[in-house]
Motif scaffolding. Structure first.
Motif, mmCIF file in Angstrom:
data_model
loop_
_atom_site.group_PDB
_atom_site.id
_atom_site.type_symbol
_atom_site.label_atom_id
_atom_site.label_comp_id
_atom_site.label_asym_id
_atom_site.label_seq_id
_atom_site.Cartn_x
_atom_site.Cartn_y
_atom_site.Cartn_z
ATOM 1 N N ASP A 40 0.814 -1.209 0.000
ATOM 2 C CA ASP A 40 0.000 0.000 0.000
ATOM 3 C C ASP A 40 0.853 1.267 0.000
ATOM 4 O O ASP A 40 0.525 2.249 -0.647
ATOM 5 C CB ASP A 40 -0.932 0.019 1.227
ATOM 6 C CG ASP A 40 -2.005 -1.055 1.106
ATOM 7 O OD1 ASP A 40 -2.232 -1.520 -0.032
ATOM 8 O OD2 ASP A 40 -2.588 -1.432 2.128
ATOM 9 N N ASN B 65 -15.171 -0.335 4.614
ATOM 10 C CA ASN B 65 -14.637 0.003 3.311
ATOM 11 C C ASN B 65 -13.312 -0.678 3.033
ATOM 12 O O ASN B 65 -12.953 -0.918 1.898
ATOM 13 C CB ASN B 65 -14.488 1.514 3.188
ATOM 14 C CG ASN B 65 -15.847 2.150 3.001
ATOM 15 O OD1 ASN B 65 -16.755 1.521 2.500
ATOM 16 N ND2 ASN B 65 -15.963 3.397 3.419
ATOM 17 N N GLU B 66 -12.574 -0.973 4.116
ATOM 18 C CA GLU B 66 -11.267 -1.604 3.928
ATOM 19 C C GLU B 66 -11.371 -3.127 3.972
ATOM 20 O O GLU B 66 -10.428 -3.820 3.655
ATOM 21 C CB GLU B 66 -10.324 -1.160 5.049
ATOM 22 C CG GLU B 66 -10.116 0.333 5.134
ATOM 23 C CD GLU B 66 -9.545 0.877 3.852
ATOM 24 O OE1 GLU B 66 -8.668 0.200 3.279
ATOM 25 O OE2 GLU B 66 -9.987 1.957 3.422
ATOM 26 N N LYS C 278 -15.389 -7.048 0.232
ATOM 27 C CA LYS C 278 -15.028 -7.296 -1.169
ATOM 28 C C LYS C 278 -15.581 -8.635 -1.639
ATOM 29 O O LYS C 278 -16.049 -8.767 -2.754
ATOM 30 C CB LYS C 278 -13.507 -7.279 -1.339
ATOM 31 C CG LYS C 278 -12.946 -5.883 -1.263
ATOM 32 C CD LYS C 278 -11.478 -5.863 -1.609
ATOM 33 C CE LYS C 278 -10.973 -4.432 -1.563
ATOM 34 N NZ LYS C 278 -9.542 -4.339 -1.758
ATOM 35 N N ASP D 220 -12.483 -7.213 -7.113
ATOM 36 C CA ASP D 220 -11.809 -6.291 -6.192
ATOM 37 C C ASP D 220 -11.508 -4.957 -6.853
ATOM 38 O O ASP D 220 -11.662 -3.893 -6.251
ATOM 39 C CB ASP D 220 -10.491 -6.893 -5.702
ATOM 40 C CG ASP D 220 -10.716 -8.006 -4.702
ATOM 41 O OD1 ASP D 220 -11.887 -8.390 -4.515
ATOM 42 O OD2 ASP D 220 -9.732 -8.483 -4.131
ATOM 43 N N ASP E 240 -13.005 -1.306 -5.800
ATOM 44 C CA ASP E 240 -12.187 -0.143 -5.428
ATOM 45 C C ASP E 240 -12.573 1.090 -6.239
ATOM 46 O O ASP E 240 -12.717 2.188 -5.705
ATOM 47 C CB ASP E 240 -10.703 -0.449 -5.635
ATOM 48 C CG ASP E 240 -10.172 -1.408 -4.575
ATOM 49 O OD1 ASP E 240 -10.818 -1.509 -3.507
ATOM 50 O OD2 ASP E 240 -9.140 -2.055 -4.821
ATOM 51 N N ARG F 271 -16.151 2.312 -5.334
ATOM 52 C CA ARG F 271 -16.204 2.938 -4.013
ATOM 53 C C ARG F 271 -15.623 4.351 -4.073
ATOM 54 O O ARG F 271 -16.137 5.277 -3.450
ATOM 55 C CB ARG F 271 -15.426 2.091 -3.017
ATOM 56 C CG ARG F 271 -15.531 2.565 -1.608
ATOM 57 C CD ARG F 271 -15.076 1.475 -0.667
ATOM 58 N NE ARG F 271 -13.666 1.175 -0.778
ATOM 59 C CZ ARG F 271 -12.726 1.926 -0.210
ATOM 60 N NH1 ARG F 271 -13.040 2.989 0.489
ATOM 61 N NH2 ARG F 271 -11.461 1.597 -0.340
#
Lengths: 236, 843
Positions: free
Chosen positions: A222, B710-711, B716, B748, B752, B755
């Motif tokens: 990330d 959301n994470e 997902k 996924d 992303d 979102r």
């Protein structure tokens, strides 16, 4: 059990490919500081609309997302030259379909720097109506940039096309990420586009491209890139 | 609507045609009261719900209206058009349809009735399907997915023009899932085609029959519910909890300690059905039973991941009474006929009172004899849960889940299906959809957004008009824009989205990537196989297997060795214990006078807890804090199931982190939650930094939940399911699984992008609704937080309490959860640094 991340010494992303120093950015871009050159590969712009044409109504935001990512990495490195290493658009009409707002945005990103479009298999006719120069392949400072990696070992070749990713298993969990694939002599770029899938570096498609014992997968985290040796990699 | 058993007067109204009277008489039988009552009501034009235990002749009751009606129907004259389907029978299982075909065949043949009965499932060959369209059978036995396909065909009108009855078998299990939503929409469509049709629902006992009565009829404000006929439960089952001499473990799910006892019980009975909750438990129990099987009793294994040929062999052996015992997961839950079972052993926690009752119901097909069942708790908390379930069973309590509001992804699939069948008018389809029970409260603007999604993806950015899948023409009707759309629809119909799976195939040891290998043993989930290392041993198909590697869509294995078994991690998340049982457990804990019903070692455990700490009151939440090693722990006991606890754990650690308490991690079980931190949590709670009421405040379900959701990888995964059902991504088919990974767009990536750019998109809305009810159990967590407000009992301790031991034992057993992907990468990268020095970073 859910332990929070322990802080560890982190890898800066600095690597050497065929005697050229480069930085692997976690976005999937590769920067050569001495050349002021930023390389991105497989943007696949307008992939969403390309699939929509065939009845799969993917969100139409992939181009926006990819351009945003590109904008951010350009702001970080302020490169003099940008090289898009093929498959910049998902299909031959992609550049023509590009909504006006995105065209403006893209042209703004190109302003004030040299921009090179390398032809890819998805966009063999590089976008002629956009600024920048179009080439089949190009050599810079002993490095050879082309979309598809050549079958024979070519030191200093930087290619894309295969969308490399790597997978590790740690503590019973599997993590798959896009990666830069390199044995120090040549390098294959991860795909940069928002809707691009990826292919494990252990797939047949990579066979013969690398000296496996020196192979490293630079997996995109990330916030940083993680160098993983071939012995830890898993197929699939 | 009627709740009581009905007077004879009503019964006698049923007209039983002569051949039936004779048929019953010749066999010395007489029709049962509920069979005649159902017939009478159906003949009076009513829709009916029949609730009856196994063995009550439910199937014959359900079909009697059909058989009698068809028996007296005039013959088709030569040259007359073929008639459409008269009765549609829908069951959740293909196998059930096949079973019914056999069972119906007998009376029809013996009475010489002119009735054709056929099945239509995923296995029905193409030529037979085509023939069925041309010459429809009188009775068609099918599944919800096949119904969806039938109504999406352009000849649906003709096919269903003579439809009179729709029979839903195992209705209680059909209605609780997205499959039930699709089915309800299908029923609404059938009603549109054939407004007079009547429904007959067959169900096991449920908590709220009114919901099913309502489900069976159109949803108008003043429409009557379906009539209810209840057959009371026959003899009460005889249930005991295994009282083992062995020590009941503190934690774990294997129940290994009880294997000798279970084996003895098998020996003492003719045929024993052993139920467990998960595949891995089934594998383990099977292995353990064979370890002690000195008499070489025929004991078999059955679960959904086994190769289908293997399963059919076991089923046949079972039906032929060739087995002494069968270890099974929920694949056998539903009403298939299972030979002469005289004992049910339930290993592990029952999780729900109704669930337990339905499973025990399997053991006996003569309703006047009591069924025998033994519950085998795998750990101490499960002893409490078993006790609560047993008491619930004694009073006949039911805790089947309430019906959920219709899912929007399912609606999207249905709307596309309607368009594939015939052009539709949006106003009229909206009314039709609202006549289905799950969608009765759907508002017009949501409906229109779903139509918009089906047409162009429903994006705010309107760039896909020219690629629309359905289009509104000048006449105002919506049509598919292209035959290819209908084709895509047919390939992707259904609501069961399988996890990606790999075939398990035998190869010679050490030949993972090379040889082509031997027999396929079944399937395992991809994520499970991906976490194995070559050389790892695991249990599958009753064998110890050595993992050799993955190649394309196959998981290669060879014979493993017992010395190094690793058991697949317990996937206990499937069924959280029901709210009803949770309350039962809390009530049992809080009342020492009832502990003498528990095994001594368990009541001793509770008494020690009383001494060393405290036992929570029935409505209270106990929070214990204590130091251990260089860490500080907090353990709380909500009893709301592992899923809700996991969500709670995530949210609590976020809050503690913000408060500066430096939390390090958490672990959840079905009963309790443990959190640990660097700071002394007990001191913090006392000095109100934060206070426990702040920490457990319901407002955590607002922003904190959103931020975490959301994470979350779980979200997902749910998004992927919604996207497949709604037709945004295509189902994967065998063979195409591993090809061209770099070409496909993974769910996924879509998630992303969506979102980030369109957080209110209809599919994200559908995903969040699933999360609230499903994997994260947010709704239940919310109910719990509001229940315990002002009722939190804090007990600071010097050391760990007896009640805290089970959850503390789980620490370190589990792998890290999905959020920590980068941590894992960092660890792997560090391994290299340690092994090769920091220089190796550059290549």
């Amino acid at each position: 059990m859910n332990e929070h991340a322990a802080h560890r010494r982190s890898f800066s992303g600095d690597i050497v490919v065929a005697d050229n120093a480069a930085v692997c950015d976690p976005s999937g871009a590769l920067y050569f500081p001495e050349l002021g050159l930023l390389v991105v590969s497989d943007l696949h712009l307008e992939k969403g609309s390309s699939l929509a044409r065939r009845g799969r109504l993917m969100p139409p935001y992939d181009t926006a997302a990819t351009l945003l990512r590109l904008q951010s990495v350009l702001a970080t490195y302020a490169p003099r030259i940008v090289l898009s290493l093929g498959d910049s658009f998902h299909d031959g009409e992609g550049a023509a379909r590009l909504p006006a707002a995105f065209r403006v945005q893209l042209e703004a990103l190109m302003l004030g720097r040299e921009w090179i479009w390398v032809a890819g298999n998805h966009d063999p006719d590089v976008p002629a109506d956009l600024p920048g120069s179009c080439v089949q392949e190009i050599a810079i400072a002993g490095l050879a940039f082309r979309h598809e990696p050549s079958r024979n070992a070519v030191p200093g070749e930087i290619a894309g096309h295969l969308h490399p990713c790597a997978r590790i298993v740690q503590r019973g969990r599997s993590v798959r990420r896009r990666c830069f694939a390199s044995d120090g002599a040549r390098l294959i770029m991860p795909a940069f586009g928002a809707f691009t899938g990826s292919l494990n570096v252990m797939d047949h498609a990579y066979r013969g491209l690398f000296a496996w014992e020196r192979f490293m997968a630079y997996m995109l985290g990330d916030r940083q890139v993680y160098p993983i040796a071939s012995s830890l990699l898993r197929p699939g | 609507m009627t709740r009581q058993e009905h007077p004879i007067a009503q019964v006698s109204q049923a007209a039983l045609p002569e051949p039936f009277v004779k048929w019953f008489a010749e066999r010395g039988w007489s029709p049962r009261a509920h069979q005649l009552e159902l017939l009478g009501r159906a003949q009076a034009g009513k829709s009916v719900l029949l609730i009856a235990p196994t063995g009550a002749g439910k199937t014959l009751a359900g079909f009697l209206p059909t058989l009698t009606d068809l028996a007296v129907r005039s013959k088709r004259k030569p040259g007359e058009a073929h008639r459409g389907i008269h009765t549609l029978y829908i069951s959740p299982l293909k196998a059930l349809a096949v079973d019914i075909e056999r069972n119906l065949g007998r009376p029809i043949a013996e009475m010489g009735l002119p009735i054709s009965v056929e099945t239509r499932t995923g296995d029905t060959p193409q030529h037979k399907r085509q023939r069925q369209k041309l010459v429809p059978p009188d009775v068609l036995l099918t599944t919800p997915e096949q119904l969806a396909l039938l109504i999406a065909a352009n000849d649906a009108q003709r096919f269903f023009k003579d439809l009179r009855y729709v029979i839903f078998d195992e209705l209680h299990s059909l209605v609780t899932s997205k499959r039930g939503h699709l089915l309800a929409l299908g029923l609404a469509r059938l009603r549109k085609l054939r407004p007079e049709l009547q429904t007959i629902g067959l169900s096991a006992t449920v908590a709220e029959p009114e919901q099913l009565q309502k489900w069976l009829v159109p949803q108008n404000r003043d429409a009557a519910l379906a009539d209810l006929i209840t057959v009371s439960g026959g003899a009460k089952p005889h249930i005991t909890i295994l009282d083992s001499e062995q020590r009941v473990p503190w934690a774990g799910h294997s129940a290994r300690y009880a294997v000798e006892d279970v084996y003895r019980a098998i020996k003492e009975h003719r045929t024993t059905l052993l139920f467990v909750n998960t595949r891995s438990q089934a594998e383990l129990l099977f292995q353990e039973l064979w370890r002690v099987n000195e008499d070489a009793l025929p004991i078999a294994l059955h679960h959904g991941s086994l190769d289908v040929g293997q399963r059919r062999r076991v089923e046949r052996a079972m039906a032929g009474n060739e087995l002494r015992a069968i270890v099974a997961t929920s694949t056998l839950d539903l009403g298939i006929d299972w030979g002469d079972v005289d004992l049910v052993v339930h290993v592990g926690a029952p999780k729900g009172a109704s669930r337990l009752a339905q499973r025990i119901g399997r053991s006996n097909h003569r309703m006047d004899e009591p069924s025998r069942a033994i519950l085998v708790p795998a750990n101490r908390f499960e002893v409490l849960e078993c006790r609560a379930a047993l008491e619930a069973n004694a009073v006949g309590a039911q805790d089947t889940p309430p019906l959920a509001v219709g899912a929007l992804d399912v609606l999207a699939q249905h709307i596309l299906g309607c368009a594939c069948g015939a052009p539709f008018d949006a106003d009229s389809l909206f009314n039709e959809v609202r006549s289905a029970e799950p969608y009765a409260t759907l508002d017009r603007s949501t409906f229109d957004r779903v139509v918009d999604f089906v047409a162009t993806g429903g994006y705010a950015l309107k760039t896909y008009e020219r690629y629309a899948r359905i289009r509104q023409n000048k006449d105002g009707l919506w049509r598919v824009s292209n035959p290819r759309v209908a084709q895509q629809y047919r390939l992707n119909v259904g609501t069961i989205v399988e996890m990606p799976e790999l075939n398990v195939r035998y190869v010679r040891q050490g030949r993972g990537g090379v040889s082509r290998g031997g027999a396929v043993l079944g399937k395992v989930e991809e994520y499970f196989a991906e976490a194995l290392r070559p050389g790892d041993n695991f249990l599958f198909a009753g064998k110890i297997l050595r993992f050799e590697g993955i190649r394309e869509n196959e998981c290669y294995v060879s014979n493993g060795s017992a010395a190094q078994i690793i058991v697949p991690s317990y996937a206990g998340g499937k069924f959280p214990l029901s709210t009803y049982l949770a309350d039962g457990v809390r009530s049992l804990l809080s009342d020492p006078s009832r502990w003498n019903a528990l095994p001594d070692q368990v009541s001793d455990w509770l008494r020690t807890q009383q001494e060393k700490s405290v036992l929570p009151g029935r409505g209270d939440l106990l929070v214990e804090t204590f130091p251990r090693g260089d860490r500080h722990y907090m353990v709380c006991y909500p009893f709301e199931g592992r899923l809700a606890h996991q969500t709670l754990g995530m949210l609590l650690t976020r809050r503690l982190e913000r408060a500066g308490a430096r939390p390090l991690g958490f672990v959840a079980t079905d009963y309790s939650l443990g959190v640990w931190a660097l700071d002394d949590l007990g001191v913090r709670f006392k000095s109100r930094k934060p206070s426990l009421s702040e920490l457990f405040d319901e407002d955590m379900l607002g922003d904190d939940l959103d931020a975490w959701l959301n994470e979350s990888w779980m979200l997902k995964r749910m998004f992927r399911n919604c996207a497949v059902i709604a037709g945004l991504i295509e189902k994967k088919f065998p063979g195409q699984e591993k090809n061209g990974r770099q070409i496909t767009v993974s769910a996924d990536l879509i998630y992303d992008v969506l979102r980030a750019h369109e957080p209110d998109h209809i599919l994200l809305q559908a995903t969040r609704a699933d999360a609230a009810a499903g994997l994260l159990d947010v709704r239940r967590l919310g109910d719990m937080l509001s229940r315990i407000r002002g009722r939190i009992v804090h007990k600071p301790l010097e050391r760990i309490s007896p009640l805290a031991v089970p959850v503390m034992l789980e620490i370190g057993k589990e792998s890290v959860k999905g959020e920590a992907n980068d941590t894992l990468l960092a660890e792997a990268a560090t391994l290299i640094e340690e092994a090769m020095g920091p220089e190796e970073g550059s290549a």
